[in-house]
Design a protein around this motif. Structure first.
Motif, PDB file in Angstrom:
ATOM      1  N   VAL A 194       0.804  -1.152   0.146  1.00 19.82           N
ATOM      2  CA  VAL A 194      -0.056  -0.072  -0.039  1.00 19.82           C
ATOM      3  C   VAL A 194       0.854   1.258  -0.016  1.00 19.82           C
ATOM      4  CG1 VAL A 194      -1.851   1.228   1.279  1.00 19.82           C
ATOM      5  CG2 VAL A 194      -1.836  -1.089   1.281  1.00 19.82           C
ATOM      6  N   THR A 195       0.852   2.154  -1.133  1.00 18.95           N
ATOM      7  CA  THR A 195       1.733   3.212  -1.341  1.00 18.95           C
ATOM      8  C   THR A 195       0.855   4.540  -0.968  1.00 18.95           C
ATOM      9  OG1 THR A 195       1.128   3.466  -3.472  1.00 18.95           O
ATOM     10  CG2 THR A 195       3.041   2.308  -2.898  1.00 18.95           C
ATOM     11  N   HIS A 196      -0.689   4.276  -0.605  1.00 18.51           N
ATOM     12  CA  HIS A 196      -1.321   5.567  -0.351  1.00 18.51           C
ATOM     13  C   HIS A 196      -2.652   5.042   0.199  1.00 18.51           C
ATOM     14  CE1 HIS A 196      -3.166   9.611  -0.824  1.00 18.51           C
ATOM     15  NE2 HIS A 196      -4.237   8.843  -1.220  1.00 18.51           N
ATOM     16  N   ALA A 197      -3.070   5.456   1.385  1.00 17.38           N
ATOM     17  CA  ALA A 197      -4.097   4.952   1.924  1.00 17.38           C
ATOM     18  C   ALA A 197      -5.108   6.139   2.452  1.00 17.38           C
ATOM     19  CB  ALA A 197      -3.935   4.190   3.204  1.00 17.38           C
ATOM     20  N   ARG A 198      -6.399   6.121   2.228  1.00 18.38           N
ATOM     21  CA  ARG A 198      -7.455   7.095   2.812  1.00 18.38           C
ATOM     22  C   ARG A 198      -8.616   6.358   3.116  1.00 18.38           C
ATOM     23  NH1 ARG A 198      -3.387   9.638   2.956  1.00 18.38           N
ATOM     24  NH2 ARG A 198      -3.133  11.663   2.122  1.00 18.38           N
ATOM     25  N   ILE A 199      -8.911   6.809   4.517  1.00 15.11           N
ATOM     26  CA  ILE A 199     -10.227   6.061   5.073  1.00 15.11           C
ATOM     27  C   ILE A 199     -10.798   7.083   5.890  1.00 15.11           C
ATOM     28  CG2 ILE A 199     -11.281   4.362   6.765  1.00 15.11           C
ATOM     29  CD1 ILE A 199      -8.696   2.760   6.271  1.00 15.11           C
ATOM     30  N   ALA A 200     -12.166   7.369   5.177  1.00 18.80           N
ATOM     31  CA  ALA A 200     -13.210   8.271   6.033  1.00 18.80           C
ATOM     32  C   ALA A 200     -14.326   7.854   6.674  1.00 18.80           C
ATOM     33  CB  ALA A 200     -13.393   9.400   5.123  1.00 18.80           C
ATOM     34  N   ILE A 201     -14.885   8.179   7.685  1.00 24.01           N
ATOM     35  CA  ILE A 201     -15.839   7.672   8.456  1.00 24.01           C
ATOM     36  C   ILE A 201     -16.817   8.635   8.882  1.00 24.01           C
ATOM     37  CG2 ILE A 201     -16.495   6.436  10.584  1.00 24.01           C
ATOM     38  CD1 ILE A 201     -13.892   5.096  10.637  1.00 24.01           C
TER      39      ILE A 201
END
Length: 273
Positions: A194-201
């Protein structure tokens, strides 16, 4: 002045809109319809500013960015081929889920971007794409941030046109109902790293927000079941104590974990296919 009187002004251009706002001593309501109509609907007072002559209805790819004009309707977002193709179509899908068909033809991108309450889908999608709001005075802010000093209304939303796998999962009372809890995730990988991760809740705190702890469980690591479980556990611990008749705080935290797991499992499956 009676409480139920107002002034309507259709601005000829950006300069005219800014000028009339500066000249008004009353409150100003820029007519950018949001995905949820307030109830009871407020009585119009003060200056009602119409931006339809400012040509802010567009969806375009320009200089490596996707740009969406503030007056672009949610239905236009849902129908746009450009948005359906990019990032697994998450922006188009989010616009479709934001509200019912009738309101999608009235609600606009700018209203959805700055809404303090209501359907979270588009804000989640834009958060994981690192979208920015461009304001009338030339300033820029992130999704969910307060309007910059001196800014009156958004001009456009933009985000980098990159190849990113994205997913949006939600729990709702009915398929067309507003999400109780929702999670959006975006990943970029190389050789299963994983080179880039975004998680929004959304649905745990008062407003949609990124979960950096869950992102850190993935970024720089292999996209494995164990790391996905770590990210889901971090999502369960996200800050917020929202609780109402649709779900207790404990339920919302549990669903944040479940939905994060589902979103990441879906992205991992796509990555391996």
């Amino acid at each position: 002045m009676p409480a139920n009187t107002f002034i309507y002004h259709r601005a000829a251009d950006l300069a005219d809109a800014q000028k009339v706002i500066q000249q008004q001593s009353q409150s100003t309501n820029v007519l950018l319809t949001q995905p949820r109509v307030p109830a009871p609907y407020p009585v119009a007072t003060g200056l009602q500013l119409d931006l339809r002559n400012l040509n802010l209805n567009f969806i375009r790819s320009k200089s490596g960015l996707i740009e969406i004009g503030t007056s672009t309707t949610l239905q236009a977002l849902a129908d746009a081929p450009l948005l359906k193709r990019g990032n697994n179509g998450i922006v188009a899908t989010a616009a479709l889920h934001c509200t019912h068909y009738g309101l999608r033809n009235l609600a606009c991108a700018g209203g959805a971007a700055i809404a303090g309450d209501g359907p979270p889908d588009l804000q989640l999608a834009w958060l994981i794409l690192d979208a920015q709001i461009h304001w009338d005075n030339g300033t820029v802010s992130t999704i969910g941030a307060h309007a910059p000093a001196g800014a009156s209304f958004p001009i456009q939303i933009s985000y980098t046109d990159t190849v990113t796998s994205a997913a949006l999962h939600a729990v709702r009372r009915t398929p067309r109902d507003e999400a109780i809890v929702a999670v959006a995730a975006a990943l970029q990988t190389q050789a299963n790293q994983v080179t880039h991760a975004r998680i929004a809740i959304s649905g745990v705190g008062n407003t949609p927000a990124r979960c950096t702890a869950a992102e850190m469980a993935l970024a720089g690591n292999a996209l494995t079941a164990a790391n996905i479980e770590s990210a889901a556990a971090a999502a369960a611990a996200t800050s917020g104590s929202r609780s109402d008749y649709r779900g207790s705080s404990a339920y919302r935290h549990a669903m944040a974990s479940v939905l994060t797991q589902r979103a990441l499992d879906a992205l991992a499956s796509n990555n391996h296919s």
